[in-house]
Scaffold this active site. Structure first.
Site, PDB file in Angstrom:
ATOM      1  N   SER A 138       0.851  -1.197   0.000  1.00 14.62           N
ATOM      2  CA  SER A 138       0.000   0.000   0.000  1.00 14.62           C
ATOM      3  C   SER A 138       0.880   1.238   0.000  1.00 14.62           C
ATOM      4  O   SER A 138       2.008   1.207   0.535  1.00 14.62           O
ATOM      5  CB  SER A 138      -0.869   0.014   1.256  1.00 14.62           C
ATOM      6  N   TYR A 152      -1.839  -0.449  10.223  1.00 16.38           N
ATOM      7  CA  TYR A 152      -1.949  -0.995   8.860  1.00 16.38           C
ATOM      8  C   TYR A 152      -0.724  -0.592   8.027  1.00 16.38           C
ATOM      9  O   TYR A 152      -0.156  -1.409   7.300  1.00 16.38           O
ATOM     10  CB  TYR A 152      -3.248  -0.457   8.255  1.00 16.38           C
TER      11      TYR A 152
HETATM   12  P1  NAP Z   1     -11.417  -5.639   0.270  1.00 12.14           P
HETATM   13  O1  NAP Z   1     -12.422  -5.145  -0.712  1.00 12.14           O
HETATM   14  O2  NAP Z   1     -11.642  -5.386   1.715  1.00 12.14           O
HETATM   15  O3  NAP Z   1     -11.250  -7.219   0.048  1.00 12.14           O
HETATM   16  C1  NAP Z   1     -10.453  -7.949   0.907  1.00 12.14           C
HETATM   17  C2  NAP Z   1     -10.457  -9.397   0.472  1.00 12.14           C
HETATM   18  O4  NAP Z   1      -9.555 -10.105   1.309  1.00 12.14           O
HETATM   19  C3  NAP Z   1     -11.805 -10.081   0.600  1.00 12.14           C
HETATM   20  O5  NAP Z   1     -11.954 -10.957  -0.497  1.00 12.14           O
HETATM   21  C4  NAP Z   1     -11.670 -10.898   1.895  1.00 12.14           C
HETATM   22  O6  NAP Z   1     -12.438 -12.096   1.868  1.00 12.14           O
HETATM   23  C5  NAP Z   1     -10.210 -11.253   1.817  1.00 12.14           C
HETATM   24  N1  NAP Z   1      -9.562 -11.589   3.076  1.00 12.14           N
HETATM   25  C6  NAP Z   1      -9.335 -10.813   4.162  1.00 12.14           C
HETATM   26  N2  NAP Z   1      -8.670 -11.491   5.104  1.00 12.14           N
HETATM   27  C7  NAP Z   1      -8.474 -12.742   4.608  1.00 12.14           C
HETATM   28  C8  NAP Z   1      -7.861 -13.910   5.115  1.00 12.14           C
HETATM   29  N3  NAP Z   1      -7.311 -13.947   6.333  1.00 12.14           N
HETATM   30  N4  NAP Z   1      -7.830 -15.016   4.336  1.00 12.14           N
HETATM   31  C9  NAP Z   1      -8.381 -15.013   3.103  1.00 12.14           C
HETATM   32  N5  NAP Z   1      -8.992 -13.919   2.567  1.00 12.14           N
HETATM   33  C10 NAP Z   1      -9.037 -12.812   3.325  1.00 12.14           C
HETATM   34  O7  NAP Z   1      -9.961  -5.104  -0.065  1.00 12.14           O
HETATM   35  P2  NAP Z   1      -9.349  -4.309  -1.315  1.00 12.14           P
HETATM   36  O8  NAP Z   1      -9.629  -2.872  -1.135  1.00 12.14           O
HETATM   37  O9  NAP Z   1      -9.705  -4.983  -2.573  1.00 12.14           O
HETATM   38  O10 NAP Z   1      -7.805  -4.492  -0.999  1.00 12.14           O
HETATM   39  C11 NAP Z   1      -7.076  -5.600  -1.453  1.00 12.14           C
HETATM   40  C12 NAP Z   1      -5.631  -5.415  -1.029  1.00 12.14           C
HETATM   41  O11 NAP Z   1      -5.173  -4.153  -1.490  1.00 12.14           O
HETATM   42  C13 NAP Z   1      -5.414  -5.429   0.483  1.00 12.14           C
HETATM   43  O12 NAP Z   1      -4.199  -6.057   0.798  1.00 12.14           O
HETATM   44  C14 NAP Z   1      -5.338  -3.948   0.814  1.00 12.14           C
HETATM   45  O13 NAP Z   1      -4.584  -3.711   1.985  1.00 12.14           O
HETATM   46  C15 NAP Z   1      -4.643  -3.410  -0.410  1.00 12.14           C
HETATM   47  N6  NAP Z   1      -4.858  -1.977  -0.632  1.00 12.14           N
HETATM   48  C16 NAP Z   1      -6.098  -1.485  -0.844  1.00 12.14           C
HETATM   49  C17 NAP Z   1      -6.260  -0.116  -1.047  1.00 12.14           C
HETATM   50  C18 NAP Z   1      -7.604   0.527  -1.291  1.00 12.14           C
HETATM   51  O14 NAP Z   1      -7.683   1.768  -1.332  1.00 12.14           O
HETATM   52  N7  NAP Z   1      -8.661  -0.235  -1.471  1.00 12.14           N
HETATM   53  C19 NAP Z   1      -5.144   0.719  -1.014  1.00 12.14           C
HETATM   54  C20 NAP Z   1      -3.899   0.176  -0.781  1.00 12.14           C
HETATM   55  C21 NAP Z   1      -3.766  -1.181  -0.601  1.00 12.14           C
HETATM   56  P3  NAP Z   1     -13.940 -12.210   2.495  1.00 12.14           P
HETATM   57  O15 NAP Z   1     -14.668 -10.946   2.109  1.00 12.14           O
HETATM   58  O16 NAP Z   1     -14.485 -13.445   1.868  1.00 12.14           O
HETATM   59  O17 NAP Z   1     -13.767 -12.315   3.971  1.00 12.14           O
END
Ligand code: NAP
Length: 243
Positions: A138, A152
Site C-alpha cells: 500500500s 496498517y
Molecule cells: P477488500 O475489498 O476489503 O477485500 C479484501 C479481500 O480479502 C476479501 O476478499 C476478503 O475475503 C479477503 N480476506 C481478508 N482477510 C483474509 C484472510 N485472512 N484469508 C483469506 N482472505 C481474506 O480489499 P481491497 O480494497 O480490494 O484491498 C485488497 C488489497 O489491497 C489489500 O491487501 C489492501 O490492503 C490493499 N490496498 C487497498 C487499497 C484501497 O484503497 N482499497 C489501497 C492500498 C492497498 P472475504 O470478504 O471473503 O472475507
C-alpha cells in the site's frame, strides 16, 4: 506449461478484478476468500461465463493448515501453482496510534503479514523456474498513514521488506517477487475503515484528482506476473495517482 495462479482475498475488490483479468489472460485461477462464499462464487461464475478456468476455495490465509489445503486443492485441480498474488488484507477504523490497543495491533499485523508469509513459503516449496509472486502492499507503507491507521501502514511496511528480501533469496532460481502499492482505490475496504466514501472525499488531494479502480491495480499485478516483466524483481509499482 499451464499457468496456474492463486489470488488470495479474491471475493471482491482488487483481488476479484485480478482473478478476472488473469483468467482473461489464460491463467487457471483459484479465487481464495475467507468468508463471503456468495461473492467468491459469483467471481468464479463470471470467469467461467467468459470461457475462463477458475475454482473458489475458502481458506483463512493466516492459518498454516488452511494455506496448505488451499495449495493442495489448486494443485489437484489445475496442476503446479506457477503464480501467486498475495492480496488478502484487513483494515480497521481510522484512529490515532494512542487509541490502538495491543489486540488490534496484533490482529492487523496477523491479517496483513502472516498470510503473505505463509503463502510465499507454501508457494516457493513447490515453485519451478519462471514462477512469480506479486504482493499487494500500500502507499501507506510510504506515508505511514498518520491519524488514520499506522498499524496498517506498519504491516504494509513489513510486506515491502519481505518482498525485497525474498526477491534476492529466489533470484538464483529465476523466481521473481514484486509488489504493488495502491493508493486510494474505490473498494469496499474503506467501509471497514469506517468511511465508505473516503476515496471520494480525498480525491481533490490526489494529483490525478480521482481515486483509482481495482482494474487499474489488477493491470499492474498482471504485468508484474507476466513474461513482459521477466527482468523485474524486488520492484514496487506505485498505483496512487501521483500521490
Ligand atoms: P477488500 O475489498 O476489503 O477485500 C479484501 C479481500 O480479502 C476479501 O476478499 C476478503 O475475503 C479477503 N480476506 C481478508 N482477510 C483474509 C484472510 N485472512 N484469508 C483469506 N482472505 C481474506 O480489499 P481491497 O480494497 O480490494 O484491498 C485488497 C488489497 O489491497 C489489500 O491487501 C489492501 O490492503 C490493499 N490496498 C487497498 C487499497 C484501497 O484503497 N482499497 C489501497 C492500498 C492497498 P472475504 O470478504 O471473503 O472475507
Amino acid at each position: 506449461m499451464r499457468q496456474v495462479a492463486i489470488v488470495t482475498g479474491a471475493s471482491r475488490g482488487i483481488g476479484a478484478a485480478t482473478a478476472q483479468l488473469l483468467a482473461r489472460q489464460q491463467f487457471a485461477v483459484c479465487v481464495n476468500y475467507r468468508s463471503n462464499h456468495e461473492a467468491a462464487h459469483n467471481v468464479v461464475a463470471s470467469i467461467r461465463q467468459h470461457g475462463g478456468q477458475a475454482i473458489s476455495y475458502q481458506a483463512d490465509v493466516t492459518d498454516e493448515n488452511q494455506v496448505a489445503a488451499l495449495f493442495e486443492e489448486t494443485r489437484n485441480t489445475f496442476g503446479e501453482v506457477t503464480h501467486l498474488v498475495n492480496n488478502a488484507g484487513v483494515l480497521q477504523r481510522q484512529t490515532r496510534l494512542e487509541n490502538i490497543d495491543s489486540d488490534r495491533f496484533q490482529n492487523i499485523l496477523l491479517g496483513n503479514v502472516m498470510g503473505t508469509f505463509l503463502c510465499c513459503r507454501a508457494f516457493i516449496r513447490q515453485a519451478a523456474k519462471g514462477a512469480a509472486i506479486v504482493n499487494v502492499s500500500s502507499a501507506a507503507a510510504r506515508t505511514g498513514a498518520p491519524l488514520e491507521y499506522i498499524d496498517y501502514a506498519a504491516a504494509k511496511g513489513a510486506i515491502d521488506s519481505l518482498t525485497k528480501g525474498l526477491s534476492v533469496e529466489l533470484a538464483a532460481r529465476n523466481i521473481r517477487v514484486n509488489a504493488v502499492r495502491p493508493g486510494f482505490i474505490h473498494t469496499d475496504m474503506h467501509r471497514d475503515g469506517g468511511e465508505p466514501e473516503r476515496v471520494s472525499r480525498l480525491a481533490p488531494s490526489i494529483p490525478l484528482k480521482r481515486g483509482g479502480t481495482a482494474e487499474e491495480v489488477a493491470q499492474a499485478i498482471y504485468w508484474l506476473l507476466s513474461q513482459e516483466a521477466s527482468y523485474v524483481t524486488g520492484s514496487f509499482i506505485d498505483i496512487a495517482g501521483g500521490r
